[in-house]
Motif scaffolding. Structure first.
Motif, PDB file in Angstrom:
ATOM      1  N   ILE B 182      57.024  38.578 -46.010  1.00  0.00           N
ATOM      2  CA  ILE B 182      57.661  37.146 -46.047  1.00  0.00           C
ATOM      3  C   ILE B 182      56.612  36.160 -46.601  1.00  0.00           C
ATOM      4  O   ILE B 182      55.543  36.331 -46.620  1.00  0.00           O
ATOM      5  CB  ILE B 182      57.701  36.804 -44.687  1.00  0.00           C
ATOM      6  CG1 ILE B 182      58.882  37.684 -43.826  1.00  0.00           C
ATOM      7  CG2 ILE B 182      58.245  35.283 -44.361  1.00  0.00           C
ATOM      8  CD1 ILE B 182      58.859  37.250 -42.580  1.00  0.00           C
ATOM      9  N   CYS B 193      58.537  30.591 -46.267  1.00  0.00           N
ATOM     10  CA  CYS B 193      59.035  30.628 -45.018  1.00  0.00           C
ATOM     11  C   CYS B 193      59.459  29.476 -44.674  1.00  0.00           C
ATOM     12  O   CYS B 193      58.611  28.588 -44.219  1.00  0.00           O
ATOM     13  CB  CYS B 193      58.580  31.755 -44.086  1.00  0.00           C
ATOM     14  SG  CYS B 193      59.183  31.786 -42.627  1.00  0.00           S
ATOM     15  N   LEU B 194      60.808  29.087 -44.346  1.00  0.00           N
ATOM     16  CA  LEU B 194      61.132  27.791 -43.378  1.00  0.00           C
ATOM     17  C   LEU B 194      61.308  27.884 -42.157  1.00  0.00           C
ATOM     18  O   LEU B 194      61.662  27.107 -41.305  1.00  0.00           O
ATOM     19  CB  LEU B 194      62.573  27.274 -43.951  1.00  0.00           C
ATOM     20  CG  LEU B 194      62.643  27.171 -45.562  1.00  0.00           C
ATOM     21  CD1 LEU B 194      63.956  26.883 -45.914  1.00  0.00           C
ATOM     22  CD2 LEU B 194      61.713  25.902 -45.819  1.00  0.00           C
ATOM     23  N   GLN B 195      60.743  29.168 -41.447  1.00  0.00           N
ATOM     24  CA  GLN B 195      61.130  29.500 -40.018  1.00  0.00           C
ATOM     25  C   GLN B 195      62.573  29.238 -39.542  1.00  0.00           C
ATOM     26  O   GLN B 195      62.401  28.639 -38.395  1.00  0.00           O
ATOM     27  CB  GLN B 195      59.762  28.408 -39.236  1.00  0.00           C
ATOM     28  CG  GLN B 195      58.342  28.569 -39.750  1.00  0.00           C
ATOM     29  CD  GLN B 195      57.812  30.187 -39.372  1.00  0.00           C
ATOM     30  OE1 GLN B 195      58.236  30.574 -38.351  1.00  0.00           O
ATOM     31  NE2 GLN B 195      56.745  30.415 -39.881  1.00  0.00           N
ATOM     32  N   LEU B 196      63.250  29.753 -40.416  1.00  0.00           N
ATOM     33  CA  LEU B 196      64.600  29.660 -39.794  1.00  0.00           C
ATOM     34  C   LEU B 196      64.979  30.318 -38.436  1.00  0.00           C
ATOM     35  O   LEU B 196      66.014  29.917 -37.952  1.00  0.00           O
ATOM     36  CB  LEU B 196      65.587  30.362 -41.029  1.00  0.00           C
ATOM     37  CG  LEU B 196      65.425  29.720 -42.345  1.00  0.00           C
ATOM     38  CD1 LEU B 196      66.466  30.306 -43.205  1.00  0.00           C
ATOM     39  CD2 LEU B 196      65.902  28.018 -42.134  1.00  0.00           C
ATOM     40  N   GLY B 197      64.335  31.654 -38.413  1.00  0.00           N
ATOM     41  CA  GLY B 197      64.457  32.317 -37.108  1.00  0.00           C
ATOM     42  C   GLY B 197      65.749  33.183 -37.291  1.00  0.00           C
ATOM     43  O   GLY B 197      66.338  33.903 -36.195  1.00  0.00           O
ATOM     44  N   PHE B 198      66.167  33.387 -38.524  1.00  0.00           N
ATOM     45  CA  PHE B 198      67.490  34.619 -38.722  1.00  0.00           C
ATOM     46  C   PHE B 198      67.049  35.762 -39.670  1.00  0.00           C
ATOM     47  O   PHE B 198      67.970  35.832 -40.420  1.00  0.00           O
ATOM     48  CB  PHE B 198      68.636  33.620 -38.907  1.00  0.00           C
ATOM     49  CG  PHE B 198      69.385  32.927 -37.895  1.00  0.00           C
ATOM     50  CD1 PHE B 198      70.422  33.622 -37.199  1.00  0.00           C
ATOM     51  CD2 PHE B 198      68.965  31.538 -37.640  1.00  0.00           C
ATOM     52  CE1 PHE B 198      71.110  32.874 -36.151  1.00  0.00           C
ATOM     53  CE2 PHE B 198      69.429  30.682 -36.975  1.00  0.00           C
ATOM     54  CZ  PHE B 198      70.645  31.593 -35.776  1.00  0.00           C
ATOM     55  N   CYS B 199      65.739  35.986 -39.440  1.00  0.00           N
ATOM     56  CA  CYS B 199      65.563  37.155 -40.324  1.00  0.00           C
ATOM     57  C   CYS B 199      66.486  38.298 -40.312  1.00  0.00           C
ATOM     58  O   CYS B 199      66.564  39.102 -41.249  1.00  0.00           O
ATOM     59  CB  CYS B 199      64.024  37.527 -39.777  1.00  0.00           C
ATOM     60  SG  CYS B 199      62.873  36.172 -39.784  1.00  0.00           S
ATOM     61  N   CYS B 203      67.915  36.650 -45.067  1.00  0.00           N
ATOM     62  CA  CYS B 203      66.932  35.520 -45.238  1.00  0.00           C
ATOM     63  C   CYS B 203      67.634  34.478 -46.088  1.00  0.00           C
ATOM     64  O   CYS B 203      67.721  34.633 -47.404  1.00  0.00           O
ATOM     65  CB  CYS B 203      65.777  35.707 -45.643  1.00  0.00           C
ATOM     66  SG  CYS B 203      64.577  34.215 -45.692  1.00  0.00           S
ATOM     67  N   SER B 205      66.719  31.543 -47.247  1.00  0.00           N
ATOM     68  CA  SER B 205      65.783  30.989 -47.792  1.00  0.00           C
ATOM     69  C   SER B 205      65.111  31.964 -49.004  1.00  0.00           C
ATOM     70  O   SER B 205      64.560  31.385 -50.001  1.00  0.00           O
ATOM     71  CB  SER B 205      64.823  30.212 -47.305  1.00  0.00           C
ATOM     72  OG  SER B 205      63.701  31.233 -47.153  1.00  0.00           O
ATOM     73  N   ALA B 207      62.565  33.748 -48.731  1.00  0.00           N
ATOM     74  CA  ALA B 207      61.140  34.005 -48.612  1.00  0.00           C
ATOM     75  C   ALA B 207      60.782  35.367 -48.229  1.00  0.00           C
ATOM     76  O   ALA B 207      59.809  35.960 -48.401  1.00  0.00           O
ATOM     77  CB  ALA B 207      60.705  32.943 -47.366  1.00  0.00           C
ATOM     78  N   LYS B 208      61.774  36.149 -47.588  1.00  0.00           N
ATOM     79  CA  LYS B 208      61.590  37.570 -47.068  1.00  0.00           C
ATOM     80  C   LYS B 208      62.083  38.563 -48.122  1.00  0.00           C
ATOM     81  O   LYS B 208      62.998  38.302 -48.696  1.00  0.00           O
ATOM     82  CB  LYS B 208      62.413  37.817 -45.982  1.00  0.00           C
ATOM     83  CG  LYS B 208      62.515  39.226 -45.105  1.00  0.00           C
ATOM     84  CD  LYS B 208      63.278  39.394 -44.079  1.00  0.00           C
ATOM     85  CE  LYS B 208      64.665  39.715 -44.817  1.00  0.00           C
ATOM     86  NZ  LYS B 208      65.765  39.797 -43.635  1.00  0.00           N
ATOM     87  N   GLY B 321      61.703  30.184 -35.439  1.00  0.00           N
ATOM     88  CA  GLY B 321      60.709  30.696 -36.539  1.00  0.00           C
ATOM     89  C   GLY B 321      60.902  32.197 -36.722  1.00  0.00           C
ATOM     90  O   GLY B 321      61.652  32.832 -36.116  1.00  0.00           O
ATOM     91  N   THR B 322      59.939  32.903 -37.455  1.00  0.00           N
ATOM     92  CA  THR B 322      60.067  34.358 -37.807  1.00  0.00           C
ATOM     93  C   THR B 322      60.422  34.991 -36.645  1.00  0.00           C
ATOM     94  O   THR B 322      59.670  34.989 -35.572  1.00  0.00           O
ATOM     95  CB  THR B 322      58.885  34.991 -38.591  1.00  0.00           C
ATOM     96  OG1 THR B 322      57.646  34.503 -38.005  1.00  0.00           O
ATOM     97  CG2 THR B 322      58.768  34.374 -39.990  1.00  0.00           C
TER      98      THR B 322
HETATM   99  S1  SF4 Z   1      64.958  34.113 -42.152  1.00  0.00           S
HETATM  100 FE1  SF4 Z   1      62.759  34.730 -41.345  1.00  0.00          FE
HETATM  101  S2  SF4 Z   1      61.497  34.893 -43.491  1.00  0.00           S
HETATM  102 FE2  SF4 Z   1      63.264  33.714 -43.716  1.00  0.00          FE
HETATM  103  S3  SF4 Z   1      62.705  31.859 -43.984  1.00  0.00           S
HETATM  104 FE3  SF4 Z   1      63.739  32.235 -41.888  1.00  0.00          FE
HETATM  105  S4  SF4 Z   1      62.058  32.856 -40.685  1.00  0.00           S
HETATM  106 FE4  SF4 Z   1      61.037  32.898 -42.759  1.00  0.00          FE
END
Ligand code: SF4
Ligand SMILES: Cc1cc2nc3c(=O)[nH]c(=O)nc-3n(C[C@H](O)[C@H](O)[C@H](O)COP(=O)(O)OP(=O)(O)OC[C@H]3O[C@@H](n4cnc5c(N)ncnc54)[C@H](O)[C@@H]3O)c2cc1C
Lengths: 182, 522
Positions: B182, B193-199, B203, B205, B207-208, B321-322
């Motif tokens: 990530i 990573c935007l710390q979305l919390g839906f890895c 993802c 964004s 980032a992953k 977040g992650t």
């Molecule tokens: S889905 Fe996970 S890896 Fe992707 S931005 Fe969100 S927290 Fe980060």
């Protein structure tokens, strides 16, 4: 730390708007304080009002969260009416299940299930039918239909979808402030 | 974008576009080799991903019928969902959390290290850590793994901070925010990573790392790679000489197609890959393609898993977040003094309310159940990933009566915990609970395994043809132009998450296939 606002998102205006457009009663039951005893179940297609109310009561007894109003349990069991309307076998399972529950309740507590006063007593009855197809289907569906209601999430302190808010990067992903320092 | 002919027999045909298949496809395409990837699922780009657990599962999850059997808890709790994996372009790298760890040296030779364990079918890998190290380096660079290649670690979130505070009190030393694929800073054209919390939901964004928006478009840009979504392979065909000639698949319109091939690479993940080999039985290969050893489908591994959730007096908001926000590695050593061989990692985990309700105590109800969920915002959580014992009887078989929409027998996934697995899980439950209690947990909840996210070993690598399905290149012992390119080639599973190793093996295999093709050995 940033806490989650747990108040109901419904307000009087949306309720009135909902009524004007003829939205189903359950959609605004929460803020109206509509409860299992009220008339929401009268317009069912396949299942009687008494059956629907028993299902809603049962739903609360299976997953009792004291911070959730009846609204959420009513919403969770509403689809059974439509499903039963399309599936005679299922309708049979539900009606027979409710009848069995009521007869157990009458024998033991001299009242139909929904009329038994204490949760503890009703749970005793549910435990007796726990392995039945009826109970298993209701519970198996409920674990999704109850907890998948977005309006209920804030009450658990869960905020749901975050992408449209830019994630939690600037909204408290690391804001815990009570851990021991050592 | 390439568009190859069904009768083009110069192609490498890869089945599956996940960690193994997607990586292999790009690597070969970069070398100028023409590749078709057949992918059973649809193609959903990052914009299409949904920050909602059940909706996302409906979009990406493998929901075709499977059955579970055996004494493992999952067969009871989720009888038709033995595994939680993906059917979509990108495979399970859309869902995965990103934890990217290398095997330890001894984890390639467990038979030698652990000795004779009753009931376990241990075998040493035909390769060593030294063989794989250069490819681990390439994989870490490709995937942008934090704490490698001078990439900083991700910032700690609330869930990790709780775990780290407890780890300190427990005396654990190797505790950090993980080696994660990530982005902690922008890299390779993707943001941080935007710390979305839906890895676990894809993802949004980017980032992953996922093959969906890294390997696959890069391969496509070369003009050498064609990805065909909604194309479910149902049979691998061969000629009289016992060489693979092509793949029969059902396309999105329900029509059966036959893609010719020079080389076939199987990367459908460890349930579908053996299912396809077994379903490709012929007069020449009566027990299934490449199954002279009888090991196809056997030695199914899924890691010793389980979770520990703990409730505190105050909010944690662990979903922010992650999902896998950090790791404790101290228990991953092989220390038989604990009563079991092998080790396990502890990694943070969080779920949203919908999945938490489904997974916390499957089948549970009443106040004991809801009092745990009432604590949702005050929960911290961790996941156990430990080495499970390969057992011959843990296996994928074709169901004797149930078939899927293409009339192909569905897979039955049979698993019994080995006593070593049970000892390890109980040890981890105790350590996890003690850790959280040391920082003030008011309740802890040992949570049973979820449907398998790690699926391994069902076409394992072996030195000798009688012990496994493929050799050290993933080439099947029986069919020289048929390769195993996913986690099913794992000889044993190690204590860590598998994907980095799957990717490293795919890069290595691409080199081998390209060399062999240029020497006309393939
Ligand atoms: S889905 Fe996970 S890896 Fe992707 S931005 Fe969100 S927290 Fe980060
Ligand atoms: C929720 C979750 C979290 C995870 N977290 C981590 C983690 O943090 N770290 C880690 O290392 N691993 C993690 N994993 C595991 C990781 O995703 C897998 O190990 C990895 O993706 C497996 O790679 P694969 O190539 O074997 O299979 P997949 O990536 O699953 O790809 C297989 C593909 O093949 C396709 N396919 C199957 N059969 C056919 C057929 N007959 N015809 C055509 N196509 C077919 C499937 O649709 C699928 O797209 C996680 C998995 C999940 C589900």
């Amino acid at each position: 730390m940033r806490l989650v606002d747990k108040r109901s998102k419904y307000n009087r205006r949306t309720v009135l708007k909902g009524m004007a457009t003829g939205a189903p009663a359950a959609a605004f039951a929460g803020s109206m304080g509509l409860s299992i005893e009220d008339a929401w179940a009268d317009s069912g297609k396949a299942l009687s009002p008494a059956t629907m109310k028993t299902l809603a009561k049962m739903a609360r007894d299976i997953y009792p969260h004291d911070f959730l109003s009846d609204h959420f349990y009513i919403v969770a069991v509403m689809p059974w009416d439509e499903k039963a309307a399309q599936d005679d076998a299922l309708k049979g399972v539900i009606e027979a299940g409710v009848a069995q529950l009521d007869s157990l309740a009458t024998t033991r507590f001299k009242a139909p299930y929904a009329g038994v006063g204490w949760e503890e007593d009703r749970v005793e009855l549910l435990e007796e039918i726990e392995d039945s197809e009826f109970f298993q289907r209701i519970r198996g569906d409920l674990v999704v239909s109850l907890y998948n209601q977005k309006e209920a999430w804030p009450k658990f302190g869960y905020e749901g979808s975050s992408f449209e808010h830019g994630g939690y990067l600037h909204r408290g992903f690391d804001d815990i402030d009570w851990l021991p320092e050592d | 974008m390439a568009n190859f002919d069904l009768n083009d027999d110069s192609l490498v045909v890869i089945i599956g576009s996940g960690a193994g298949g997607g990586t292999l496809g790009n690597e070969l395409a970069q070398k100028g080799i023409k590749v078709v990837i057949l992918e059973a699922g649809g193609r959903y780009e990052k914009e299409d991903f949904i920050n909602d657990e059940w909706e996302s599962f409906a979009q990406l999850g493998w929901r075709d019928m499977r059955t579970g059997s055996g004494s493992w808890q999952v067969a009871t709790d989720f009888p038709n969902l033995p595994a939680w994996i993906v059917k979509a372009v990108g495979g399970s790298t859309t869902h995965w959390a990103g934890a990217s760890l290398r095997f330890k040296e001894h984890e390639f030779r467990t038979q030698e290290t652990y000795g004779n364990i009753t009931g376990a079918n241990l075998l040493d890998w035909p390769i060593t850590l030294a063989d794989l190290e250069p490819y681990y380096e390439k994989a870490e660079d490709k995937m942008g793994v934090t704490r490698t290649n001078n990439i900083p670690g991700l910032p700690p979130n609330n869930n990790f901070k709780v775990m780290a505070a407890g780890a300190k009190r427990m005396g654990y030393k190797e505790v950090h925010t993980g080696r994660m694929a990530i982005n902690s800073e922008p890299r390779d054209g993707r943001g941080s990573c935007l710390q979305l919390g839906f890895c676990f939901q894809g993802c949004k964004s980017g980032a992953k790392w996922s093959t969906l928006y890294t390997e696959i478009p890069k391969g496509e840009d070369t003009g050498n790679l064609e990805v065909r979504p909604n194309s479910m392979a149902i049979r691998i065909e061969h000629d009289d000489a016992g060489k693979a000639t092509g793949v029969v698949y059902v396309d999105g319109d329900g029509n059966t197609q036959r893609q010719k091939a020079r080389v076939v690479c199987l990367a459908g993940n460890s349930i579908e890959s053996p299912r396809l080999l077994l379903n490709s039985a012929s007069n020449m290969f009566p027990d299934g393609l490449a199954n002279s050893s009888g090991e196809v489908g056997r030695n199914y591994m899924r890691h010793v898993t389980g979770s520990v959730y703990a409730a505190f007096e105050k909010p944690v908001h662990f979903y922010r977040g992650t999902v896998m926000a950090g790791i404790i590695r101290d228990e991953s050593e092989n220390n038989p003094g604990r009563g079991f061989v092998g080790g396990y990692e502890l990694e943070t985990l969080s779920l949203g309310v919908p999945l938490m309700a489904a997974f916390m105590k499957p089948g549970g109800w009443g106040r004991t159940f809801t009092s745990a969920l009432d604590q949702y915002e005050n929960l911290a959580g961790m996941w156990i990933v430990g080495e499970d014992m390969p057992q011959q009887t843990n296996r994928i078989t074709l169901h004797s009566t149930i078939v899927d929409q293409n009339e192909m027998p569905v897979a039955d996934v049979h698993y019994d915990d080995h006593p070593n697995d049970v000892m390890m899980r109980n040890h981890a439950y105790e350590q996890g609970s003690a850790l959280y209690k040391s920082v003030g947990a008011v309740a802890t909840y040992p949570t049973p395994p979820y449907p398998s996210t790690h699926n391994l070993g069902t076409n394992r690598m072996s030195e000798k043809a009688r012990d496994g399905v493929c050799n050290k290149w993933g080439q099947t012992h029986d069919v020289s132009n048929l390769f195993i390119s996913d986690g099913s080639q794992f000889t044993t599973g190690a204590s860590c998450n598998p994907t980095l190793t799957i990717v490293a093996l795919a890069i290595r295999q691409a080199d081998h296939i390209a060399d062999a093709m240029s020497r006309k050995d393939l």
